[in-house]
Scaffold this motif. Structure first.
Motif, PDB file in Angstrom:
ATOM      1  N   ILE A  21       0.712  -7.298   5.697  1.00 33.70           N
ATOM      2  CA  ILE A  21      -0.009  -6.933   4.477  1.00 33.70           C
ATOM      3  C   ILE A  21      -1.125  -5.961   4.858  1.00 33.70           C
ATOM      4  O   ILE A  21      -2.182  -6.363   5.309  1.00 33.70           O
ATOM      5  N   THR A  22      -0.859  -4.678   4.657  1.00 27.76           N
ATOM      6  CA  THR A  22      -1.821  -3.636   4.995  1.00 27.76           C
ATOM      7  C   THR A  22      -2.200  -2.864   3.737  1.00 27.76           C
ATOM      8  O   THR A  22      -1.596  -3.054   2.681  1.00 27.76           O
ATOM      9  N   ARG A  23      -3.185  -1.991   3.853  1.00 25.99           N
ATOM     10  CA  ARG A  23      -3.557  -1.145   2.707  1.00 25.99           C
ATOM     11  C   ARG A  23      -2.389  -0.264   2.291  1.00 25.99           C
ATOM     12  O   ARG A  23      -2.156  -0.049   1.111  1.00 25.99           O
ATOM     13  N   SER A  24      -1.681   0.252   3.251  1.00 21.56           N
ATOM     14  CA  SER A  24      -0.524   1.098   2.951  1.00 21.56           C
ATOM     15  C   SER A  24       0.531   0.318   2.175  1.00 21.56           C
ATOM     16  O   SER A  24       1.101   0.812   1.201  1.00 21.56           O
ATOM     17  N   PHE A  25       0.805  -0.917   2.605  1.00 29.43           N
ATOM     18  CA  PHE A  25       1.772  -1.755   1.907  1.00 29.43           C
ATOM     19  C   PHE A  25       1.325  -2.030   0.481  1.00 29.43           C
ATOM     20  O   PHE A  25       2.115  -1.910  -0.457  1.00 29.43           O
ATOM     21  N   LEU A  26       0.054  -2.384   0.295  1.00 28.53           N
ATOM     22  CA  LEU A  26      -0.456  -2.665  -1.047  1.00 28.53           C
ATOM     23  C   LEU A  26      -0.401  -1.422  -1.936  1.00 28.53           C
ATOM     24  O   LEU A  26      -0.086  -1.511  -3.125  1.00 28.53           O
ATOM     25  N   PHE A  27      -0.692  -0.249  -1.363  1.00 31.68           N
ATOM     26  CA  PHE A  27      -0.590   0.992  -2.115  1.00 31.68           C
ATOM     27  C   PHE A  27       0.843   1.228  -2.572  1.00 31.68           C
ATOM     28  O   PHE A  27       1.098   1.599  -3.719  1.00 31.68           O
ATOM     29  N   HIS A  28       1.810   0.997  -1.684  1.00 30.48           N
ATOM     30  CA  HIS A  28       3.209   1.196  -2.049  1.00 30.48           C
ATOM     31  C   HIS A  28       3.668   0.199  -3.114  1.00 30.48           C
ATOM     32  O   HIS A  28       4.449   0.546  -3.992  1.00 30.48           O
ATOM     33  N   VAL A  29       3.201  -1.030  -3.041  1.00 33.93           N
ATOM     34  CA  VAL A  29       3.537  -2.015  -4.070  1.00 33.93           C
ATOM     35  C   VAL A  29       2.978  -1.577  -5.417  1.00 33.93           C
ATOM     36  O   VAL A  29       3.658  -1.639  -6.437  1.00 33.93           O
ATOM     37  N   LEU A  30       1.746  -1.094  -5.419  1.00 33.18           N
ATOM     38  CA  LEU A  30       1.129  -0.605  -6.654  1.00 33.18           C
ATOM     39  C   LEU A  30       1.889   0.595  -7.192  1.00 33.18           C
ATOM     40  O   LEU A  30       2.262   0.638  -8.363  1.00 33.18           O
ATOM     41  N   TRP A  31       2.153   1.569  -6.332  1.00 28.38           N
ATOM     42  CA  TRP A  31       2.766   2.821  -6.742  1.00 28.38           C
ATOM     43  C   TRP A  31       4.225   2.634  -7.163  1.00 28.38           C
ATOM     44  O   TRP A  31       4.672   3.198  -8.161  1.00 28.38           O
ATOM     45  N   ALA A  32       4.991   1.877  -6.424  1.00 29.70           N
ATOM     46  CA  ALA A  32       6.422   1.765  -6.676  1.00 29.70           C
ATOM     47  C   ALA A  32       6.804   0.538  -7.497  1.00 29.70           C
ATOM     48  O   ALA A  32       7.948   0.444  -7.948  1.00 29.70           O
ATOM     49  N   GLY A  33       5.866  -0.379  -7.718  1.00 31.07           N
ATOM     50  CA  GLY A  33       6.214  -1.597  -8.447  1.00 31.07           C
ATOM     51  C   GLY A  33       5.407  -1.822  -9.699  1.00 31.07           C
ATOM     52  O   GLY A  33       5.953  -1.967 -10.785  1.00 31.07           O
ATOM     53  N   ILE A  34       4.103  -1.838  -9.569  1.00 28.90           N
ATOM     54  CA  ILE A  34       3.252  -2.208 -10.700  1.00 28.90           C
ATOM     55  C   ILE A  34       3.147  -1.084 -11.717  1.00 28.90           C
ATOM     56  O   ILE A  34       3.297  -1.319 -12.929  1.00 28.90           O
TER      57      ILE A  34
END
Length: 88
Positions: A21-34
């Motif tokens: 769980i990194t900032r990059s991972f959270l950014f990708h979850v936000l960008w590609a999911g939420i």
């Protein structure tokens, strides 16, 4: 996916997985999911008349079929073996 993979995922501890769980991972979850989910939720869909919707559907299906056949014919020699099948 087999039983071993599922069992491994279930028995993974927080200590073993917290480095994922990194900032990059959270950014990708936000960008590609939420964000796409929010777009789907808040965009209003205007319904078409049933006849018009059927015409658009039929045109889409025919267009997709023509596109598939056209792309297959561009490089037919590559796909001919697969399309012909195993004739043993």
């Amino acid at each position: 996916m087999d039983r071993e993979v599922i069992q491994s995922a279930i028995t993974t501890t927080v200590t073993q997985s917290k480095h994922l769980i990194t900032r990059s991972f959270l950014f990708h979850v936000l960008w590609a999911g939420i964000l796409p989910a929010l777009v789907v939720i808040f965009v209003r869909v205007k319904r078409l008349a049933p006849l018009r919707a059927g015409q658009i559907w039929a045109a889409s299906v025919i267009g997709a079929a023509v596109l598939c056949v056209g792309l297959l014919t561009l490089d037919f020699s590559t796909f001919s073996v697969t399309l012909r099948g195993d004739k043993r």
